[in-house]
Design an enzyme around this catalytic site. Sequence first.
Site, PDB file in Angstrom:
ATOM      1  N   ARG A  37     -32.507 -14.717  14.459  1.00  0.00           N
ATOM      2  CA  ARG A  37     -33.717 -13.951  14.740  1.00  0.00           C
ATOM      3  C   ARG A  37     -33.554 -13.005  15.938  1.00  0.00           C
ATOM      4  O   ARG A  37     -34.196 -11.969  16.023  1.00  0.00           O
ATOM      5  CB  ARG A  37     -34.876 -14.920  14.990  1.00  0.00           C
ATOM      6  N   TYR A  90     -49.943   9.260  12.587  1.00  0.00           N
ATOM      7  CA  TYR A  90     -49.690   8.658  11.271  1.00  0.00           C
ATOM      8  C   TYR A  90     -50.865   7.735  10.907  1.00  0.00           C
ATOM      9  O   TYR A  90     -51.257   6.889  11.723  1.00  0.00           O
ATOM     10  CB  TYR A  90     -48.375   7.880  11.377  1.00  0.00           C
TER      11      TYR A  90
END
Length: 372
Positions: A37, A90
């Site tokens: 991870r 966006y």
Amino acid sequence: MNPPVYHASTVLSPSVDDWERKKKARAADEQGVYYGRFGTPTTQALEEAIAALEGGYRSAVYPSGLAACHGALMALVASGDHVLMPDCVYGPTRALGTRLLKRFGVETTFYDPLAGAEIAMLMRPNTRLVFVESPGSITFEVQDIPAIAAEAHKRGALVAMDNTWGTPLYFKSFAHGVDVSVQAATKYVVGHSDAMLGIVTCTKETWPRVRAYTHETGQTAGPDDVYLAQRGLRTMAVRLKRHWENGVALAEWVAKQPEVERVMHPALPGDPGHALWKRDFLGACGLFGVVLKEGVREAALAALLDGLDLYGIGASWGGYESLVMPIHPAEVRTATVWPHKGPAFRIHAGLESAEDLIRDLDAGFARLRAAR
Ligand SMILES: *Cc1c(COP(=O)(O)O)cnc(C)c1O
């Protein structure tokens, strides 16, 4: 030549001593391989390359561009803070401001993207972050980022940028005062429309906060997608040059059509953002917008777009293939008024021959005229 694609969760330690030593090293943010991870040599190679290209200190991969925008925002604000976002941001990032941040007690105000130093008038004592995106999504306004950054920094706020259009090659965020820069690597870094990926790049000062948020929320990306981004990076400079040339060729041709009110492309000399683009950017990508004249019906635009051979209709951009998409700028702004009445669309110029792309558009404009 290339870093191997490490598929990994567990990384074994040969001894308890080594295990304890690695634990300390990770806490001290020493580069290493601790657990899948937190990244493998595959991930780290991409992160290092992006940080170097953009002139930042360190980068962190996220599973998508939007996830990276979210990481940059959440790492830098806390309950009670105020955030400024440009009206041309966006759409899904806008929604992070109006929905997610709001739920956690952070207020977002949208501002005119053409505000430069006047951003100061919108800043409050609790304004901690000014978000910028230049050129803006869909409408391509170029922001005066150095002027905005100077005012933000004077008042103790940080500047986070969505640098997807400029890419780390054509806009050097950190040299223009940005503190955290986001790249939707799905677009030009991957470059082949076959993977989703986001990257957050930081200065040395902002890195500890972004690193902490990234690790605390378990952000990571799959090794095959990270590898595809690395593969894309090898050719990004030559691809971008072609996207730039094709985009300008198409924009210039489209601007001459009598049904066109306005082409939104900062590399065109007549564009309102041209001077700033020339001052701050090292190039242009293949993405730009077109506004048709009032009175052209949506159905006529659909006739233009539906019959195109070489342009697909679809979201996202930055791949080798050309794309088109109808856009509705009036629906996604609250701080400014969209002045145009005619329908609009967005073009992503791919890597095809410009001549073929223009011929296809020419037939499209003939269909538009026939449909009027
Ligand atoms: C596409 C895009 C994003 C989001 O990237 P995804 O990888 O699709 O999540 C963010 N910002 C801009 C400017 C984009 O165009």
